[in-house]
Design a protein around this motif. Sequence first.
Motif, short mmCIF file in Angstrom:
data_model
loop_
_atom_site.label_atom_id
_atom_site.label_comp_id
_atom_site.label_asym_id
_atom_site.label_seq_id
_atom_site.Cartn_x
_atom_site.Cartn_y
_atom_site.Cartn_z
N ALA A 241 81.91 -8.46 5.90
CA ALA A 241 82.85 -8.92 4.86
C ALA A 241 82.41 -10.25 4.26
O ALA A 241 82.81 -10.60 3.15
CB ALA A 241 84.25 -9.06 5.46
N VAL A 242 81.60 -11.04 5.00
CA VAL A 242 81.16 -12.36 4.53
C VAL A 242 79.66 -12.32 4.30
O VAL A 242 78.92 -11.64 5.02
CB VAL A 242 81.50 -13.44 5.58
N ASP A 243 79.20 -13.05 3.28
CA ASP A 243 77.78 -13.10 2.96
C ASP A 243 77.11 -14.15 3.85
O ASP A 243 77.00 -15.33 3.49
CB ASP A 243 77.60 -13.45 1.48
N TYR A 244 76.64 -13.73 5.04
CA TYR A 244 76.05 -14.64 6.01
C TYR A 244 74.58 -14.90 5.66
O TYR A 244 73.94 -14.09 4.95
CB TYR A 244 76.12 -14.04 7.41
N ALA A 246 70.50 -14.94 6.00
CA ALA A 246 69.63 -13.84 6.43
C ALA A 246 69.23 -13.97 7.90
O ALA A 246 69.18 -12.98 8.64
CB ALA A 246 68.38 -13.80 5.55
N ASP A 247 68.96 -15.21 8.35
CA ASP A 247 68.55 -15.41 9.75
C ASP A 247 69.68 -15.05 10.72
O ASP A 247 69.44 -14.50 11.79
CB ASP A 247 68.13 -16.86 9.97
N PHE A 248 70.92 -15.37 10.31
CA PHE A 248 72.06 -15.04 11.17
C PHE A 248 72.24 -13.52 11.26
O PHE A 248 72.48 -12.97 12.34
CB PHE A 248 73.33 -15.70 10.63
N ILE A 249 72.09 -12.84 10.10
CA ILE A 249 72.23 -11.37 10.09
C ILE A 249 71.15 -10.74 10.98
O ILE A 249 71.42 -9.79 11.71
CB ILE A 249 72.15 -10.83 8.64
N ASN A 313 81.91 -10.08 18.30
CA ASN A 313 83.18 -9.36 18.15
C ASN A 313 84.13 -10.01 17.15
O ASN A 313 85.08 -9.37 16.69
CB ASN A 313 83.89 -9.24 19.51
N SER A 314 83.89 -11.29 16.81
CA SER A 314 84.77 -11.97 15.86
C SER A 314 84.32 -11.82 14.41
O SER A 314 84.96 -12.35 13.50
CB SER A 314 84.84 -13.46 16.21
N LEU A 315 83.21 -11.09 14.16
CA LEU A 315 82.74 -10.86 12.79
C LEU A 315 83.66 -9.87 12.07
O LEU A 315 84.10 -8.88 12.65
CB LEU A 315 81.32 -10.30 12.80
N ALA A 316 83.93 -10.15 10.79
CA ALA A 316 84.79 -9.27 9.99
C ALA A 316 83.92 -8.25 9.25
O ALA A 316 82.93 -8.62 8.61
CB ALA A 316 85.60 -10.09 9.00
N VAL A 317 84.28 -6.96 9.35
CA VAL A 317 83.56 -5.88 8.66
C VAL A 317 84.54 -5.05 7.83
O VAL A 317 85.73 -4.98 8.15
CB VAL A 317 82.81 -4.96 9.65
N ARG A 318 84.00 -4.44 6.76
CA ARG A 318 84.81 -3.57 5.92
C ARG A 318 84.76 -2.16 6.47
O ARG A 318 83.70 -1.69 6.88
CB ARG A 318 84.31 -3.58 4.47
N ASP A 325 89.99 0.13 2.41
CA ASP A 325 89.25 -1.10 2.15
C ASP A 325 89.65 -2.22 3.12
O ASP A 325 89.46 -3.40 2.84
CB ASP A 325 89.53 -1.57 0.71
N GLU A 326 90.20 -1.83 4.26
CA GLU A 326 90.70 -2.84 5.20
C GLU A 326 89.54 -3.55 5.88
O GLU A 326 88.52 -2.96 6.21
CB GLU A 326 91.58 -2.17 6.26
N GLU A 327 89.72 -4.87 6.06
CA GLU A 327 88.74 -5.68 6.80
C GLU A 327 89.25 -5.87 8.22
O GLU A 327 90.38 -6.33 8.43
CB GLU A 327 88.56 -7.05 6.13
N VAL A 328 88.42 -5.49 9.19
CA VAL A 328 88.82 -5.60 10.60
C VAL A 328 87.74 -6.35 11.36
O VAL A 328 86.58 -6.40 10.94
CB VAL A 328 89.03 -4.21 11.25
N LEU A 329 88.13 -6.96 12.50
CA LEU A 329 87.16 -7.62 13.37
C LEU A 329 86.30 -6.55 14.05
O LEU A 329 86.79 -5.46 14.38
CB LEU A 329 87.86 -8.46 14.43
N LEU A 330 85.04 -6.87 14.28
CA LEU A 330 84.12 -5.89 14.88
C LEU A 330 84.61 -5.45 16.26
O LEU A 330 84.46 -4.28 16.63
CB LEU A 330 82.73 -6.51 14.98
#
Length: 949
Positions: A241-244, A246-249, A313-318, A325-330
């Motif tokens: 959900a967030v544009d992190y 590239a190194d973090f991804i 686990n705290s990352l937000a994904v679509r 279109d709900e955003e939930v925590l991984l």
Amino acid sequence: PSGDNQVENKEKAEKEASLDNGTLMQMDVAVPVVEKPLLADTDLNHNKQALEKDADSLKIQENAAHQANLQQLCRICGVSFKTDRYKRSHPVHGPVDCETQGLLRKKEKRVTSWPDLIAKVFKIDVRGDIDTIHPTRFCHNCWSIIHRKFSNAPCEVYFPRNSTMEWKSHSPNCTVCYTARCGVKRKNQPSNLQLGKRLKIIAERARKTKGVKKQVQVNNKNLMKKIANCKKIHLSTKLLAVDYPADFIKSISCQVCDHILADPVETTCSHLFCRTCILKCLKVMGSYCPACRYPCFPTDLVSPVKSFLNILNSLAVRCPVKECDEEVLLGKYCHHLSSHKEVKRKEIYTHVNKGGRPRQHLLSLTRRAQKHRLRELKLQVKAFAEKEEGGDIKAVCLTLFLLALRARNEHRQADELEAIMQGKGSGLHPAVCLAIRVNTFLSCSQYHKMYRTVKAITGRQIFQPLHALRAAEKALLPGYHPFEWKPPLKNVSTNTEVGIIDGLSGLPHSVDDYPVDTIAKRFRYDAALVSALMDLEEDILEGMKAQDLDDYLNGPFTVVVKESCDGMGDVSEKHGSGPAVPEKAVRFSFTLMNITIAHGNENVRVFEEVKPNSELCCKPLCLMLADESDHETLTAILSPLIAERETMKSSVLLLEMGGILRTFKFIFRGTGYDEKLVREVEGLEASGSTYICTLCDATRLEASQNLVLHSITRSHAENLERYEVWRSNPYNESVDELRDRVKGVSAKPFIETVPSIDALHCDIGNAAEFYKIFQFEIGEVYKNPDISKEERKRWQLTLDKHLRKKMNLKPIMRMNGNFARKLMTKETVEAVCELIKCEERHDALRELMDLYLKMKPVWRSSCPAKECPELLCQYSFNSQRFAELLSTKFKYRYEGKITNYFHKTLAHVPEIIERDGSIGAWASEGNESGNKLFRRFRKMNARQSKCYE
């Protein structure tokens, strides 16, 4: 001897010599052959014994040499330490070194000893090693491999999987001793020169292949993605959900499939993969890391550190599902996805009749149809289970189900299934349910209602039924452990399986007896003590270890027991439907304060109660619905209990603890009594008596004239003697003379108490006196001592109103502990000074409160010598100054009189602390807390039956 005998002796000697030579040849020892003359039988026997002795000594020397050779070899790989230029080695047993400890702490590993690390890295159990067979140290090469396992640093050595050394006891063909003598290396032990050449060749190959490396990596990457084939089950990094950055991804994505890590695992080279992806790659491409080609095996995979998992686990994904279109925590994505699956299943399972008979889903079939459809699969599973798992079909099916859940990332259901497979289940233990019921003050009917509701909603039996709680309670109550007394207790049964008994049992009933209108329940004193000791079994054994004492010491242990007894006020029921009994109660309890063991010429303390005033360590012994002022009822119920106590003083308890029969002696100290009850059980006159103190013989007038200098003179034995004098009047004195002789003893003492001060009631009594001083200061009684009741009432109302406004202290009918704690503060004095006009009186009040607050910690703390040593040293000075203030500034109240607790506070505290070490630890606060629990349970009890629980 004759010729025939000489021939026989010669043959016999040659035979024995050949045997001896053969034995020594087996031991790899050269024996020179010497022609022996003909000898007599006695000489032959003598030579044989000498040879056997030499052989034994040689064997001992060989074993010693073998053991010395062992100490020069590595326990793990068998390499000699001489091959290392620096001759570095590390112990096999014991704690890890500082460098390794720092590395493990950095990786959040809890391993702290070499045996655990060696077992984890090399799969070698060194705990059962024997010094005569196994070396006790390992080489620096193996140490480097252990570090490589837990760090990212490159390692210059590679340790093959199957090259661990097998060690055997010394024998004629011992390879250890042979290698030590000949200097021959093991086959699989490469020389340093060979190792250097090998490394150079590897480096040259790496330089040559550098040009085509990128192309190979691209091809390998595509191949690995095809092998993993996880596009449908793993989430793409594009769904974040967030544009992190590239190194973090890259750090949170799998090195095989480039998806977000699902059930991540870490290799020994610290690369991260999805569990399914790495397992598939290892199976197809070989046992090495797909990222760096370092050797890697499925058993080497471990879960990453918890801090990384928390971030992941705290990352937000679509949600990738259409129209969602709900955003939930991984961490909660699987739970969110299961809601979509349930909707989809309901649509699938809906029966649609298209004219023919469509193939229905397995779950929508009847049990008979399900059996028919799965018949072939069932036979296959049965055959596999009989062949591989000893016929355990259930284990095979549950494991299949578990693997299916893990593959679909439904880990919550998988964890529940795993708990069921391990026999844990998801329900709570009956003892835990019992603790929940007690601590949340639930009656039986309220708990049962909660149990039924939870079972109906969840469909699972999380809480246990009431009958299971009652069974658990029986195991926790006295009467569960066997024990013995030597000598046996007088007039006490030897039966140890005795639980709650009627408090009136054994009481003789006749027409002339005093009618006992009460209900009482109690434990047998010895059974209750045994139960309390067994609750402390682990603490006692740990205390012995902490004091470096052997576990097998059987005593004698000396147990010091604090006894407490107090009356309770209103304990009426909620509905009042029980039997007609007094609405007051008395509770007698005990606390195990400390346990010592005789060791040598001293007593070593192995247990000491950390919180002696907690209701958790205050064990109830007797509960009766009676008034504490009712002397006859009190003596009738407590007399059997006191008789048991007296006979236990002169006997020794035999109790099995930690598998060893141990002996215990008991010292009873009755200190948890308030003044009212002390006077009741020790046969003294009531609190308003001329004889002001329960510790000394001072009268109220003597105590007011000499506020500080008094010593403890009373005792239980002396009170008994004085009662006999009071009863028989041997000197034919008048009532006043006799009363002066016995110093206020007017009834027979029936419970032995220790002359002491109860810290809680001392605090309450002193607070009540300060409350009165505040009122008198508001009314300026120091100017005009003649006051009426109406004026006192008016001053009290003024004080209550002001304290409520400034200190949020609500008025009370009777002083209690909470009000006393809030009242005795400097803030309260400042608030009261606002109502007093005279500045001089302000200073006097402030100084009086300041001195009291300096004295209070000395009698309230459990160990004043540790907690407040300075205040303990200053106590005599502070008490002298406090007494001086009372006799000068507050003379209007304390001329010719003083309160009981002010007298005890000023006169007896230092002497008691010198004798017992503390006053606060021996207080009745634990018993008061138990009273509160009892009152709470009794008030909310809503039963309809007439019986008393």
